[in-house]
Design a protein around this motif. Structure first.
Motif, PDB file in Angstrom:
ATOM      1  N   TYR A  13      -4.729   1.845 -16.098  1.00 28.68           N
ATOM      2  CA  TYR A  13      -3.272   2.005 -16.010  1.00 28.68           C
ATOM      3  C   TYR A  13      -2.642   0.819 -15.278  1.00 28.68           C
ATOM      4  O   TYR A  13      -1.643   0.251 -15.724  1.00 28.68           O
ATOM      5  N   LEU A  14      -3.264   0.443 -14.167  1.00 22.77           N
ATOM      6  CA  LEU A  14      -2.729  -0.661 -13.357  1.00 22.77           C
ATOM      7  C   LEU A  14      -2.658  -1.966 -14.148  1.00 22.77           C
ATOM      8  O   LEU A  14      -1.644  -2.676 -14.118  1.00 22.77           O
ATOM      9  N   PHE A  15      -3.752  -2.273 -14.852  1.00 23.47           N
ATOM     10  CA  PHE A  15      -3.755  -3.539 -15.590  1.00 23.47           C
ATOM     11  C   PHE A  15      -2.834  -3.497 -16.804  1.00 23.47           C
ATOM     12  O   PHE A  15      -2.227  -4.510 -17.160  1.00 23.47           O
ATOM     13  N   ASP A  49       0.820  -1.213   0.000  1.00 23.02           N
ATOM     14  CA  ASP A  49       0.000   0.000   0.000  1.00 23.02           C
ATOM     15  C   ASP A  49       0.860   1.271   0.000  1.00 23.02           C
ATOM     16  O   ASP A  49       1.943   1.293   0.579  1.00 23.02           O
ATOM     17  N   GLY A  50       0.339   2.300  -0.654  1.00 19.58           N
ATOM     18  CA  GLY A  50       0.996   3.606  -0.617  1.00 19.58           C
ATOM     19  C   GLY A  50       1.517   4.100  -1.956  1.00 19.58           C
ATOM     20  O   GLY A  50       2.152   5.159  -2.024  1.00 19.58           O
ATOM     21  N   ASN A  51       1.233   3.361  -3.019  1.00 19.31           N
ATOM     22  CA  ASN A  51       1.706   3.787  -4.342  1.00 19.31           C
ATOM     23  C   ASN A  51       1.169   5.166  -4.729  1.00 19.31           C
ATOM     24  O   ASN A  51       1.914   6.023  -5.203  1.00 19.31           O
ATOM     25  N   TYR A 101      -0.551  -8.588  -2.532  1.00 15.70           N
ATOM     26  CA  TYR A 101      -1.896  -8.043  -2.756  1.00 15.70           C
ATOM     27  C   TYR A 101      -1.754  -6.912  -3.766  1.00 15.70           C
ATOM     28  O   TYR A 101      -1.216  -5.847  -3.461  1.00 15.70           O
ATOM     29  N   ALA A 102      -2.226  -7.156  -4.980  1.00  8.66           N
ATOM     30  CA  ALA A 102      -2.029  -6.178  -6.055  1.00  8.66           C
ATOM     31  C   ALA A 102      -3.307  -5.436  -6.427  1.00  8.66           C
ATOM     32  O   ALA A 102      -3.266  -4.303  -6.895  1.00  8.66           O
ATOM     33  N   PHE A 103      -4.479  -6.109  -6.239  1.00  6.10           N
ATOM     34  CA  PHE A 103      -5.751  -5.451  -6.598  1.00  6.10           C
ATOM     35  C   PHE A 103      -6.881  -6.157  -5.864  1.00  6.10           C
ATOM     36  O   PHE A 103      -7.075  -7.358  -6.007  1.00  6.10           O
TER      37      PHE A 103
HETATM   38  C1  IPE Z   1      -1.681   0.189  -3.351  1.00 11.32           C
HETATM   39  O1  IPE Z   1      -1.405   1.525  -3.377  1.00 11.32           O
HETATM   40  C2  IPE Z   1      -1.796  -0.393  -4.724  1.00 11.32           C
HETATM   41  C3  IPE Z   1      -3.159  -0.728  -5.107  1.00 11.32           C
HETATM   42  C4  IPE Z   1      -4.225  -0.707  -4.358  1.00 11.32           C
HETATM   43  C5  IPE Z   1      -3.334  -1.111  -6.477  1.00 11.32           C
HETATM   44  P1  IPE Z   1      -2.577   2.599  -3.383  1.00 11.32           P
HETATM   45  O2  IPE Z   1      -2.931   2.903  -4.789  1.00 11.32           O
HETATM   46  O3  IPE Z   1      -3.696   2.172  -2.518  1.00 11.32           O
HETATM   47  O4  IPE Z   1      -1.837   3.834  -2.745  1.00 11.32           O
HETATM   48  P2  IPE Z   1      -2.439   4.861  -1.717  1.00 11.32           P
HETATM   49  O5  IPE Z   1      -2.867   4.072  -0.510  1.00 11.32           O
HETATM   50  O6  IPE Z   1      -3.600   5.516  -2.372  1.00 11.32           O
HETATM   51  O7  IPE Z   1      -1.329   5.766  -1.428  1.00 11.32           O
END
Ligand code: IPE
Ligand code: IPE
Ligand code: MG
Length: 224
Positions: free
Chosen positions: A70-72, A12-14, A54-56
């Motif tokens: 974007y993620l996928f 978490d935190g990206n 845990y990616a999604f």
């Molecule tokens: C985690 O990072 C990655 C995914 C859920 C895909 P976030 O995208 O939740 O990052 P924050 O929590 O908003 O900073």
């Protein structure tokens, strides 16, 4: 010293990292992939056998479509570019969660699982469109239709983590302290570490520090 067989990570935190340093949440997802590579490398060095990422989550579909796409796309590109190398490193890929993505990504994920299924160095379980409550409901439905008696051992055979030992260690980066619907059954006895750093900033040293602390914890499992 505790043996460490299975590490699970809530990466978490990206988004926050991306906004802070690049003014874009998606840039944070891109940088987060580099952390994934670092953590895979250390996991192999540390002889960890299972790494669950845990990616999604099933709840992440509530995000803006632009971010989801974007993620996928990022995942698709990563697997296309890196699958050969992953296979060469004897890494086995397993997807946790139902594959409800584009035809192209579904195919790629199936290919990654099939191609790497005999590898034994490290198993990476990629939790994608994963939600623990859905997983448990599905397992209950299946077990009730089967001839199996409902008990802990039998129920585990119907979870998506069948044949995967429970995580010894759970790490969540990004400073929030919650499980966000991740492996609610399987984490019953895991050691939990909440890390302040955002996922793209999480490095080898941070990971090794947690592993060291984990190894010295007295794990009771109810005993004394
Ligand atoms: C985690 O990072 C990655 C995914 C859920 C895909 P976030 O995208 O939740 O990052 P924050 O929590 O908003 O900073
Ligand atoms: C959990 O992170 C899911 C993943 C890391 C893939 P979230 O950022 O989605 O969790 P919440 O919504 O803040 O609890
Ligand atoms: Mg988050």
């Amino acid at each position: 010293m505790n043996p460490l067989n299975h590490v699970a990570i809530i990466m978490d935190g990206n988004g926050r990292w991306g906004l802070k340093y690049k003014n874009s949440r998606n840039a944070g997802h891109k940088e987060g992939l580099k952390a994934v590579e670092r953590i895979i490398k250390v996991s192999i060095e540390q002889k960890i056998k299972f790494l669950t990422l845990y990616a999604f989550s099933t709840e992440n579909w509530k995000r803006p479509k632009k971010e989801i796409t974007y993620l996928f796309n990022l995942l698709q590109k990563f697997l296309t570019d890196r699958l050969e190398d992953i296979n060469r490193q004897k890494i086995k890929i397993k997807i946790l969660g139902y594959k409800r993505f584009s035809l192209k990504l579904n195919r790629l994920l199936n290919l990654a699982e099939k191609k790497t299924c005999k590898n034994t160095k490290l198993q990476i379980n990629l939790a994608l469109n994963y939600g623990s409550k859905t997983e448990i409901i599905h397992a209950l439905k299946k077990i009730s239709k089967s001839n199996c008696k409902i008990n802990e051992n039998n129920l585990e055979k119907f979870l998506q983590t069948k044949n995967i030992p429970d995580p010894d260690l759970l790490i969540r980066t990004g400073s929030t302290q919650r499980l966000s619907n991740f492996l609610l059954w399987q984490l019953a006895y895991s050691e939990i570490f909440f890390e302040k750093k955002l996922w793209p900033a999480f490095n080898e040293k941070d990971y090794k520090k947690i592993i060291k602390k984990f190894k010295n914890i007295k794990r009771n499992f109810g005993k004394i």
